[in-house]
Design a protein around this motif. Sequence first.
Motif, short mmCIF file in Angstrom:
data_model
loop_
_atom_site.label_atom_id
_atom_site.label_comp_id
_atom_site.label_asym_id
_atom_site.label_seq_id
_atom_site.Cartn_x
_atom_site.Cartn_y
_atom_site.Cartn_z
N CYS B 19 0.78 -1.15 -0.09
CA CYS B 19 -0.01 -0.06 0.17
C CYS B 19 0.83 1.20 0.11
O CYS B 19 0.63 2.15 -0.77
N SER B 20 1.79 1.35 0.80
CA SER B 20 2.45 2.48 0.91
C SER B 20 3.61 2.82 -0.13
O SER B 20 3.56 3.94 -0.67
N SER B 21 3.76 1.61 -1.00
CA SER B 21 4.65 2.24 -2.09
C SER B 21 3.58 2.60 -3.21
O SER B 21 3.99 3.24 -4.25
N ALA B 22 2.59 2.26 -3.21
CA ALA B 22 1.22 2.49 -4.16
C ALA B 22 1.09 4.06 -4.02
O ALA B 22 0.74 4.40 -4.82
N PHE B 23 0.92 4.27 -2.66
CA PHE B 23 0.53 5.69 -2.52
C PHE B 23 1.30 6.81 -3.27
O PHE B 23 0.99 7.65 -3.58
N ALA B 24 2.69 6.31 -3.25
CA ALA B 24 3.66 7.33 -3.98
C ALA B 24 3.48 7.65 -5.37
O ALA B 24 4.12 8.43 -5.83
N HIS B 25 2.93 6.80 -6.16
CA HIS B 25 2.77 6.89 -7.50
C HIS B 25 1.28 6.72 -7.80
O HIS B 25 0.52 6.30 -7.45
N THR B 26 1.17 7.47 -9.21
CA THR B 26 -0.02 7.12 -9.81
C THR B 26 -0.02 6.49 -11.09
O THR B 26 1.08 6.38 -11.72
N PRO B 27 -1.17 5.74 -11.40
CA PRO B 27 -0.95 5.10 -12.67
C PRO B 27 -1.16 5.99 -13.73
O PRO B 27 -1.86 6.89 -13.72
N GLY B 53 2.30 -6.75 -16.70
CA GLY B 53 1.52 -7.56 -16.26
C GLY B 53 -0.01 -7.17 -15.73
O GLY B 53 -0.80 -7.80 -15.30
N VAL B 54 -0.13 -5.72 -15.74
CA VAL B 54 -1.13 -4.98 -15.38
C VAL B 54 -2.31 -5.26 -16.33
O VAL B 54 -2.13 -5.47 -17.43
N GLU B 55 -3.61 -5.54 -15.64
CA GLU B 55 -4.67 -6.09 -16.45
C GLU B 55 -5.34 -4.95 -17.44
O GLU B 55 -5.39 -3.91 -16.97
N PRO B 85 -18.15 2.32 -30.29
CA PRO B 85 -17.71 3.00 -29.25
C PRO B 85 -17.22 2.11 -28.25
O PRO B 85 -17.85 1.02 -27.87
N TYR B 86 -16.13 2.61 -27.67
CA TYR B 86 -15.53 1.70 -26.43
C TYR B 86 -14.49 2.39 -25.64
O TYR B 86 -14.30 3.54 -25.81
N LYS B 87 -14.23 1.93 -24.40
CA LYS B 87 -13.18 2.44 -23.48
C LYS B 87 -12.26 1.23 -23.20
O LYS B 87 -12.47 0.17 -23.21
N VAL B 88 -11.02 1.95 -22.85
CA VAL B 88 -9.79 0.98 -22.22
C VAL B 88 -9.79 1.22 -20.85
O VAL B 88 -9.80 2.25 -20.31
N ILE B 89 -9.49 0.21 -20.31
CA ILE B 89 -9.37 0.32 -18.80
C ILE B 89 -7.96 -0.44 -18.44
O ILE B 89 -7.80 -1.60 -18.71
N PHE B 90 -7.24 0.51 -17.70
CA PHE B 90 -5.94 -0.05 -17.16
C PHE B 90 -6.34 -0.27 -15.84
O PHE B 90 -6.41 0.65 -15.10
N ASN B 91 -6.27 -1.46 -15.43
CA ASN B 91 -6.48 -1.84 -14.02
C ASN B 91 -5.32 -2.49 -13.26
O ASN B 91 -5.15 -3.56 -13.02
N ALA B 92 -4.83 -1.58 -12.37
CA ALA B 92 -3.85 -1.84 -11.58
C ALA B 92 -3.95 -2.13 -10.15
O ALA B 92 -3.18 -1.99 -9.17
N GLY B 93 -5.31 -2.19 -9.98
CA GLY B 93 -5.89 -2.48 -8.59
C GLY B 93 -6.64 -1.30 -8.18
O GLY B 93 -6.73 0.00 -8.71
#
Lengths: 266, 107
Positions: B19-27, B53-55, B85-93
């Motif tokens: 979690c803490s490592s994830a807080f420091a950056h944005t996708p 590896g991100v979904e 029409p479509y959308k792309v979702i980058f899902n890193a959690g």
Amino acid sequence: MKKVIVVLAGWMLLALTEPAMAHFQMIYTPDMALEKTKTIDLKLVFTHPFEAGHTMDMGKPEQYFVVCKGKKTDLLPTLKPITWTSLTNSGLAYETTFKLRGMGDNVFCLVPSPYYEKEEDCYIQQITKMIVNTVGFPTDWDAEIGLPAEIVPLDKPYALWTGNVFRGIVKGDGKSVPFAEIEVEYINHQPLSDKNAFATKAEVKAPQDAFVTMTIKANENGEFAFGIPKAGWWGFCALGVGPAKEHNGKEMSQDAVIWVQARDMK
Amino acid sequence: MFNGKILWIGVLAFEIFLCSSAFAHTPLCSCYDNGDGTVTCEGGFSDGSSAAGVEMRVEDQNGKILIKGKMDADSEFSFDKPSGPYKVIFNAGEGHVVEIDGKEIVE
């Protein structure tokens, strides 16, 4: 004898007190930090940016390329000659466009042809870097490209708030240059990309000559820091740090230039 | 019992670390139309780390999944452009999702 010395000293002083405007090789595009990829306009102008003064005629550059994710792409064939209008004259410059792809840092590098400065009877070659980032993904901004004269940034040149400090290391031939002399200048007249000219309106007024071209020194490790007092474009030029000291039998100053863009917090 | 507790603390600690490592950056994710009927998306994090590896999901306007895959080793994902029409979702959690409208994906 004494009189001669006094007169000579007076002359030297006069020579020294001429307006301290510095030459700056610009690679200009309106925005260094882009939210989305797109095709950008770039202008290559050799000028005196604070005063929007005398613009020098550029010769055909020796090299112009971009580095993105460690990959170098030659852009020299994309350059088109233009005439850039300053407040006092017009000079030969170049323009080009670049289609940004994906995310990351695009390090634009220019090695201009040496410019003969008649008044000083010497050549100037300002090797210039300007970095455009897309989407905020950092890749190459801190890379040492390996130019003969180069400022390696320690802060992202495109991600500075007004008041931030910009730091860099001055390198000549890959080695840091202790106590390098660096000229700093603000683009005080907005470059108008569609007109290939500077705006006549000045953003600020310098209280005295030392504020037009600010001269700072690197420390013993070739590192420098400069607090950015105003939003906009700032140029840093480390003088004579490159290994080439002569061109066509005359003295040459091979300088390293880098540009940063600061934004107001609002 | 004792071992189980240790393991549990370990898992907790690992989660806190994540979690803490994830807080420091944005996708971050950016897509472009290749002009040949395919689209390429590139992902990463603001600290410069890879998104390998991100979904990745491509959905139609009703949220129906059209294509599902993962970012490759170069943090890239290419797919055939849907006709509608479509959308792309980058899902890193959770908290690390980027959605891009197909209309904004141009050449």
